[in-house]
Design a protein around this motif. Sequence first.
Motif, PDB file in Angstrom:
ATOM      1  N   THR A  23      46.454  29.717  38.863  1.00  0.00           N
ATOM      2  CA  THR A  23      46.508  31.181  38.751  1.00  0.00           C
ATOM      3  C   THR A  23      45.592  31.685  37.640  1.00  0.00           C
ATOM      4  O   THR A  23      44.877  32.677  37.789  1.00  0.00           O
ATOM      5  N   GLN A  24      45.567  30.961  36.513  1.00  0.00           N
ATOM      6  CA  GLN A  24      44.697  31.357  35.412  1.00  0.00           C
ATOM      7  C   GLN A  24      43.220  31.237  35.807  1.00  0.00           C
ATOM      8  O   GLN A  24      42.415  32.111  35.483  1.00  0.00           O
ATOM      9  N   ASN A  25      42.868  30.141  36.497  1.00  0.00           N
ATOM     10  CA  ASN A  25      41.467  29.962  36.930  1.00  0.00           C
ATOM     11  C   ASN A  25      41.030  31.082  37.885  1.00  0.00           C
ATOM     12  O   ASN A  25      39.909  31.606  37.790  1.00  0.00           O
ATOM     13  N   GLU A  26      41.900  31.449  38.824  1.00  0.00           N
ATOM     14  CA  GLU A  26      41.533  32.496  39.775  1.00  0.00           C
ATOM     15  C   GLU A  26      41.413  33.842  39.067  1.00  0.00           C
ATOM     16  O   GLU A  26      40.560  34.665  39.398  1.00  0.00           O
ATOM     17  N   THR A  27      42.293  34.025  38.045  1.00  0.00           N
ATOM     18  CA  THR A  27      42.204  35.277  37.275  1.00  0.00           C
ATOM     19  C   THR A  27      40.879  35.335  36.536  1.00  0.00           C
ATOM     20  O   THR A  27      40.190  36.376  36.520  1.00  0.00           O
ATOM     21  N   ARG A  43      38.201  33.835  37.365  1.00  0.00           N
ATOM     22  CA  ARG A  43      37.150  34.003  38.382  1.00  0.00           C
ATOM     23  C   ARG A  43      37.000  35.468  38.750  1.00  0.00           C
ATOM     24  O   ARG A  43      35.888  35.989  38.867  1.00  0.00           O
ATOM     25  N   MET A  44      38.115  36.171  38.919  1.00  0.00           N
ATOM     26  CA  MET A  44      38.048  37.603  39.248  1.00  0.00           C
ATOM     27  C   MET A  44      37.451  38.398  38.089  1.00  0.00           C
ATOM     28  O   MET A  44      36.685  39.352  38.290  1.00  0.00           O
ATOM     29  N   ILE A  45      37.813  37.973  36.853  1.00  0.00           N
ATOM     30  CA  ILE A  45      37.244  38.666  35.694  1.00  0.00           C
ATOM     31  C   ILE A  45      35.725  38.487  35.658  1.00  0.00           C
ATOM     32  O   ILE A  45      34.966  39.443  35.409  1.00  0.00           O
ATOM     33  N   ARG A  46      35.277  37.242  35.919  1.00  0.00           N
ATOM     34  CA  ARG A  46      33.825  37.010  35.945  1.00  0.00           C
ATOM     35  C   ARG A  46      33.161  37.850  37.020  1.00  0.00           C
ATOM     36  O   ARG A  46      32.083  38.424  36.818  1.00  0.00           O
ATOM     37  N   LEU A  47      33.809  37.909  38.196  1.00  0.00           N
ATOM     38  CA  LEU A  47      33.246  38.681  39.303  1.00  0.00           C
ATOM     39  C   LEU A  47      33.148  40.154  38.942  1.00  0.00           C
ATOM     40  O   LEU A  47      32.111  40.798  39.142  1.00  0.00           O
ATOM     41  N   VAL A  48      34.237  40.692  38.362  1.00  0.00           N
ATOM     42  CA  VAL A  48      34.221  42.104  37.993  1.00  0.00           C
ATOM     43  C   VAL A  48      33.189  42.362  36.905  1.00  0.00           C
ATOM     44  O   VAL A  48      32.465  43.365  36.934  1.00  0.00           O
ATOM     45  N   ASN A  49      33.080  41.451  35.936  1.00  0.00           N
ATOM     46  CA  ASN A  49      32.077  41.632  34.882  1.00  0.00           C
ATOM     47  C   ASN A  49      30.659  41.616  35.442  1.00  0.00           C
ATOM     48  O   ASN A  49      29.790  42.400  35.044  1.00  0.00           O
ATOM     49  N   ASP A  50      30.424  40.676  36.380  1.00  0.00           N
ATOM     50  CA  ASP A  50      29.094  40.621  37.006  1.00  0.00           C
ATOM     51  C   ASP A  50      28.801  41.902  37.779  1.00  0.00           C
ATOM     52  O   ASP A  50      27.682  42.431  37.744  1.00  0.00           O
ATOM     53  N   LEU A  51      29.801  42.394  38.485  1.00  0.00           N
ATOM     54  CA  LEU A  51      29.607  43.633  39.241  1.00  0.00           C
ATOM     55  C   LEU A  51      29.328  44.806  38.307  1.00  0.00           C
ATOM     56  O   LEU A  51      28.463  45.656  38.577  1.00  0.00           O
ATOM     57  N   LEU A  52      30.080  44.858  37.185  1.00  0.00           N
ATOM     58  CA  LEU A  52      29.842  45.931  36.224  1.00  0.00           C
ATOM     59  C   LEU A  52      28.437  45.838  35.638  1.00  0.00           C
ATOM     60  O   LEU A  52      27.753  46.849  35.445  1.00  0.00           O
ATOM     61  N   GLN A  53      28.004  44.618  35.360  1.00  0.00           N
ATOM     62  CA  GLN A  53      26.656  44.448  34.803  1.00  0.00           C
ATOM     63  C   GLN A  53      25.598  44.872  35.805  1.00  0.00           C
ATOM     64  O   GLN A  53      24.628  45.571  35.463  1.00  0.00           O
ATOM     65  N   LEU A  72      37.305  39.172  46.242  1.00  0.00           N
ATOM     66  CA  LEU A  72      38.532  39.527  45.537  1.00  0.00           C
ATOM     67  C   LEU A  72      39.774  39.100  46.314  1.00  0.00           C
ATOM     68  O   LEU A  72      40.802  38.738  45.722  1.00  0.00           O
ATOM     69  N   ARG A  73      39.675  39.142  47.616  1.00  0.00           N
ATOM     70  CA  ARG A  73      40.835  38.809  48.423  1.00  0.00           C
ATOM     71  C   ARG A  73      41.205  37.328  48.292  1.00  0.00           C
ATOM     72  O   ARG A  73      42.389  36.963  48.233  1.00  0.00           O
ATOM     73  N   THR A  74      40.187  36.459  48.215  1.00  0.00           N
ATOM     74  CA  THR A  74      40.465  35.017  48.157  1.00  0.00           C
ATOM     75  C   THR A  74      41.271  34.627  46.915  1.00  0.00           C
ATOM     76  O   THR A  74      42.332  33.984  47.035  1.00  0.00           O
ATOM     77  N   PRO A  75      40.821  34.999  45.705  1.00  0.00           N
ATOM     78  CA  PRO A  75      41.660  34.634  44.536  1.00  0.00           C
ATOM     79  C   PRO A  75      42.993  35.378  44.512  1.00  0.00           C
ATOM     80  O   PRO A  75      44.010  34.812  44.065  1.00  0.00           O
ATOM     81  N   LEU A  76      43.018  36.603  44.963  1.00  0.00           N
ATOM     82  CA  LEU A  76      44.279  37.342  44.975  1.00  0.00           C
ATOM     83  C   LEU A  76      45.275  36.683  45.928  1.00  0.00           C
ATOM     84  O   LEU A  76      46.478  36.588  45.635  1.00  0.00           O
ATOM     85  N   THR A  77      44.785  36.242  47.069  1.00  0.00           N
ATOM     86  CA  THR A  77      45.667  35.560  48.030  1.00  0.00           C
ATOM     87  C   THR A  77      46.208  34.260  47.431  1.00  0.00           C
ATOM     88  O   THR A  77      47.397  33.921  47.561  1.00  0.00           O
ATOM     89  N   THR A  78      45.275  33.525  46.766  1.00  0.00           N
ATOM     90  CA  THR A  78      45.698  32.259  46.134  1.00  0.00           C
ATOM     91  C   THR A  78      46.747  32.523  45.056  1.00  0.00           C
ATOM     92  O   THR A  78      47.788  31.838  44.962  1.00  0.00           O
ATOM     93  N   MET A  79      46.463  33.536  44.209  1.00  0.00           N
ATOM     94  CA  MET A  79      47.402  33.866  43.135  1.00  0.00           C
ATOM     95  C   MET A  79      48.753  34.296  43.691  1.00  0.00           C
ATOM     96  O   MET A  79      49.811  33.904  43.170  1.00  0.00           O
ATOM     97  N   ARG A  80      48.743  35.105  44.748  1.00  0.00           N
ATOM     98  CA  ARG A  80      50.004  35.551  45.324  1.00  0.00           C
ATOM     99  C   ARG A  80      50.808  34.380  45.856  1.00  0.00           C
ATOM    100  O   ARG A  80      52.045  34.288  45.664  1.00  0.00           O
ATOM    101  N   SER A  81      50.093  33.419  46.504  1.00  0.00           N
ATOM    102  CA  SER A  81      50.800  32.258  47.060  1.00  0.00           C
ATOM    103  C   SER A  81      51.460  31.445  45.955  1.00  0.00           C
ATOM    104  O   SER A  81      52.633  31.039  46.053  1.00  0.00           O
TER     105      SER A  81
END
Length: 611
Positions: free
Chosen positions: A424-428, A430-440, A391-400
Amino acid sequence: MDRVWGFFKSIQLKMILIYILLLLIAIQVIGAYFAEQLENSLRDNFIESVNDRVELLTYNLEQAFSVERTEETVSLRSDVGSIINNFDSEDINTIQVINNNSRVIGTTNEFDQINVGKRTTELRIQRALSGNQTEDIVYNPENGQRMLVLSAPIYSHANIGEVVGALHIQASLEGVYGQMNDINQIFANGTVLAITISALLGILVARTVTKPITEMRKQAKVMGAGDFSQKVNVYGEDEIGQLAETFNEMNDKIQAAQASKESERRKLSLVLTNMTDGVIATNSQGNIILTNPPAEDLINQPFSEVNQQPLIKVLGLDDEISDISELTDMRSTILDFSDDHHHLLVRAGFSEVEDEHGEMSGIITVLGDVTEQEEIERERREFVANVSHELRTPLTTMRSYLEALTDGSTWKDEQIAPKFLSVTQNETERMIRLVNDLLQLSKMDNKDYQLFKEQVNYIDFIHHVVDRFELNLKEEITIHRNLPDSNYYVWIDKDKVIQVLDNIISNAIKYSPEGGEILVEVVKRKHQLLTKITDQGVGIPEDNLEKIFNRFYRVDKARSRQLGGTGLGLAIAKELIEAHDGEVWADSEESKGTTITFRLPLMQEKRGHRS
């Protein structure tokens, strides 16, 4: 021989000997007292009898000394000789008559006739001439006989108190002692007879006493061997009989106690055997005296090898502690029993066992396999770290990029701004996919999901999935199919299996080089359908093959992130296939590609049905 030797050591012989000794002592005391009194009585009677005879003889001699004679000497000798020779006594051996001049005037001893007329100086005779009567018992060493030597004065009738001569007598006491010898012999024979009879009676009495004791001794040996079914016979109501009854009662109580102890032992053994934790018991010196099977498995040593071995040495703690008492201070510790082929962590808890005096009598050690717990804890920590990192990697990229866009000059730039927004959209996403996978995964871990299974023609199903990938496939990568012409039916949740195939085929596409080929193959094996997806990528090292289905595991982390992977695809695929009662695994060779295979149960084929 042992039986004879055993008799000499038995209480029966001791009782017989005591019985005989008591009888013998009693007989000896009585015999000694009786013999002494009898000897004194016989000797006194003999002396009294001799004194009576002496009085008679003295009276006759006093008459002879009182007669007036012209030829005194010749006539006195003749009268005295006539008196003493006519004196009849078997007990008196020698009689001498001496006048007041100490001259022997008569004797009955033929060998002593030469002394007649001669003076005598014997002390006893001189005392008799002085008016004193003497009695002595003298032992004659020449013939070995005992003699009564008696010297008595002879008084004058005319002048009262005047001693006119002396009478000297020697009487043999052998008759008295001969009677004593006969009596002693009779007494000795009687003693032997009495002892013999007493010994026989003692044997009978001793057997009466020792027979119940012998039976109790034999029964005690039988009881010692664990047989409590027999009882000793009760022969009476005396102390021995009461002892036998008490012994039988004790037998019953010991039998009950033994049965209770055996029952408790079996329960304890059953508990120890069926415990999942290992148990080790030691004595007060810290040496092992008991282990259960789980403990033997954990320490990988049978009880025969560790019996009486120091606990701290068996557990590998001898480098840390030197005394068994330090274990109780330690309370618990984690032991590493891992080797090159097996990872094993064991938690050891130590408890002190105290006796009735409050002193330590041993240590109880409880061993538990905490390998899985430690592994779960490690995976939890890694999972948290991985999620945080992902989560930190895409968030850092998005913040930059967002910070750059906030700069007025950047968002107004028609060439740079769209690119920044696209990243920014791609990283978002990516985070959505990650969160969905974690929820699953979370739902699958908690069994908070349902499978909507249906009967599916698996070959048509695979064609449909591969067709969908080929529509969006890059021209430089080719997918080949090796599918059977027959129809095979499976009972699956189509959406979940599509997700599995999407994850596996997507990975194959990501890691395939330009111009690479991907092979999708279905093979029937008994009652299973094997689905294989093979790529021509860089491959996976053999040591990492079992780890690729772990969450967030990547062989090449940098490249995986560049390709947008979350590291959860294969973990989700494994969970879904196992939920369909299947199995998934990987085969790979570095630089030659990887094959992911999963199997599903095959249903009975139904002709003419198409899904």
